[in-house]
Design an enzyme around this catalytic site. Structure first.
Site, PDB file in Angstrom:
ATOM      1  N   TYR A  11       1.074   3.937  -2.980  1.00 21.99           N
ATOM      2  CA  TYR A  11       0.616   5.297  -2.746  1.00 21.99           C
ATOM      3  C   TYR A  11       1.703   6.309  -3.118  1.00 21.99           C
ATOM      4  CZ  TYR A  11      -1.591   9.301  -0.528  1.00 21.99           C
ATOM      5  OH  TYR A  11      -2.167  10.533  -0.307  1.00 21.99           O
TER       6      TYR A  11
ATOM      7  N   ASP B 161      -6.834  -0.664   0.409  1.00 22.42           N
ATOM      8  CA  ASP B 161      -7.193   0.587   1.078  1.00 22.42           C
ATOM      9  C   ASP B 161      -8.609   0.480   1.642  1.00 22.42           C
ATOM     10  OD1 ASP B 161      -6.502   3.671   1.273  1.00 22.42           O
ATOM     11  OD2 ASP B 161      -8.593   3.492   0.669  1.00 22.42           O
TER      12      ASP B 161
ATOM     13  N   TRP C 232       0.829  -1.204   0.000  1.00 21.06           N
ATOM     14  CA  TRP C 232       0.000   0.000   0.000  1.00 21.06           C
ATOM     15  C   TRP C 232       0.865   1.256   0.000  1.00 21.06           C
ATOM     16  CZ3 TRP C 232      -0.475   4.451   2.680  1.00 21.06           C
ATOM     17  CH2 TRP C 232      -1.609   5.231   2.419  1.00 21.06           C
TER      18      TRP C 232
END
Length: 486
Positions: A423, A439, A419
């Site tokens: 990101y 998410d 993640w």
């Protein structure tokens, strides 16, 4: 597009293609953007170039009516991940001016000769010509918006001499620097201040992008009030402060810079921050076509056309904030970031409202006292690993880095999971095709729309924009996931 398609686009004055290519007219030695309102030339007199630099290198001057040098940038260079796209992003950021062609080639892992050959084949101009076009545009902005002496403008824009500056301005714009200034309107109201307009392709959901940034504003570094976003910039030659707000058909940009040589870099970073060089029609058509994408997402696109995928002005800062925000709320992440800013950020020479510091550098945070980090030990370890890697150059997140290689380097660090790495790739590197299946906000949005994770495959290569549509579909009270905080 072939030349015939380009000519038809120019004949219809289609503004969608401004910045994608330029039309030059052999009978007048002028080059224009496709939407120029002037009478279109005969087909045999029209020539087409992929960049303003290529048109200038062929001996054409910028049109005084449509000002092609101020059109939105080509979205191709933001989307493409190959060496030419990476080179164009670095040139726009001013790397050639600061490090020379050798520095640019070194960052990309190519020889000067190889890089020049690639750029000539794809863009029609080499790195020096592209950097020269960038300097000319910066010079025009300074001439029209500041009271600097001509010599000061020349060196602030990156020219090696006043003579080179005079020759370039005369060749590119068909006027002397004094004549360019004579037609300008407003002047700056305080030393170092520049006011300009940032163009974009319509439609644009600018309010959503500013709200997105304002929700994550770090105290001391950023502020957002009444639709106006302000923040401190860390630039190659010093600090600056930018103020961004909606205009009638552009973004108002007010810059106060410690060193005017940073103007070009500051403008490009603000454009990346708001994703102003995106092609919203291409994105909305792909995501909003029920035959190509899920019908539910198409409905979201109709509700919010022109949604952008905000980037960031400082990739290293974004990466640090992504780690700080792991498993905490937006408010919690902002508090931690604000505390570290007050302890390790560089103070501004003179505070501007609530803006007091630049965000701490990776090197400063790598040497931080662990007692100053109010977070679990695992996250402290991840933060120190990240900042150490950024400070040493083991991990690079500049505009010219290979996105996949950067993501792999991030994942090799302790405490950096998929993640966080994705990101960072989404916002720090401006990747248009990132999706975050784990998410929490995405899961809530998909459940509310009765969609499965597998639906995201049909949204490629624009999954980053689909991601923002999903976040935007949530209510105001649940719009932010536990992790989506950086």
């Amino acid at each position: 597009m072939d030349d015939e398609q380009c000519y038809r686009a120019c004949s219809s004055r289609d503004s969608r293609f401004d910045g994608w290519f330029y039309m030059a007219v052999t009978s007048t030695d002028i080059y224009c953007r496709p939407s120029c309102p002037a009478v279109k030339p005969k087909r045999e007199n029209a020539r087409f170039y992929p960049s303003a630099a290529a048109a200038q290198a062929a001996g054409f001057r910028a049109c005084k009516r449509c000002r092609p040098d101020t059109s939105p940038g080509s979205p191709e260079w933001d989307v493409r991940a190959d060496v030419v796209g990476r080179a164009m992003r670095l040139i726009a950021d001013g790397v050639v001016d600061r490090e020379g062609v050798g520095g640019l080639a070194g960052r990309l892992g190519y020889s000067d000769r190889q890089l020049n050959r690639l750029l000539m084949a794809e863009v029609g101009a080499g790195p020096l010509a592209l950097a020269r076009a960038r300097r000319a545009q910066t010079a025009r902005v300074l001439l029209e918006t500041s009271d600097l002496q001509i010599a000061q403008v020349a060196f602030a824009a990156g020219f090696a001499s006043v003579r080179q500056f005079n020759d370039t301005v005369r060749e590119v714009f068909g006027r002397t620097p004094t004549e360019v200034r004579g037609r300008a309107g407003a002047r700056s109201v305080e030393p170092g201040e520049i006011r300009l307009r940032l163009p974009y392709r319509e439609p644009i959901a600018l309010g959503h992008a500013l709200d997105f940034l304002g929700l994550r504003a770090v105290p001391g570094v950023e502020e957002y009030a009444d639709g106006v976003y302000r923040r401190v910039l860390s630039l190659p030659h010093g600090t600056g402060v930018v103020e961004l707000s909606p205009g009638p058909s552009w973004v108002w940009c007010r810059l106060v810079l410690a060193d005017l040589r940073d103007l070009g870099a500051a403008v490009q970073r603000c454009r990346r921050l708001l994703d102003l060089d995106a092609d919203p029609l291409a994105v909305d058509e792909a995501l909003g076509n029920a035959e190509l994408a899920d019908g539910t997402l198409a409905a979201l696109v109709r509700v919010t056309p022109g949604l952008r995928s905000p980037g960031h002005v400082d990739p290293d800062e974004l990466a640090v904030r992504a780690v700080l925000g792991q498993q905490v709320s937006v408010a919690g992440a902002r508090t931690i970031a604000g505390r570290l800013t007050s302890l390790y950020g560089k103070p501004l020479p003179a505070p501007q409202g609530t803006l007091t510091h630049a965000f701490p550098t990776a090197a400063a945070l790598a040497d931080a006292d662990p007692a100053d980090l109010p977070m679990p030990n695992a996250r402290k370890k991840a933060l120190f690993a990240l900042t150490g890697a950024l400070a040493s150059g083991v991990v690079r997140l500049d505009p010219g880095v290979d996105r996949r290689a950067a993501e792999a380097a991030l994942l090799a660090l302790p405490g950096i999971g998929p993640w966080t790495a994705s990101y960072i790739r989404l916002r720090a590197l401006g990747d248009p095709d990132v999706f975050l299946p784990t998410d929490l906000g995405v899961k809530h949005a998909l459940a509310g729309l009765n969609l499965s994770i597998s639906a995201a495959q049909s949204w490629s290569p624009w999954r980053s924009y689909a991601l923002h549509h999903l976040w935007a579909s949530l209510s105001a009270t649940s719009a932010v996931s536990v992790k989506e905080v950086a």
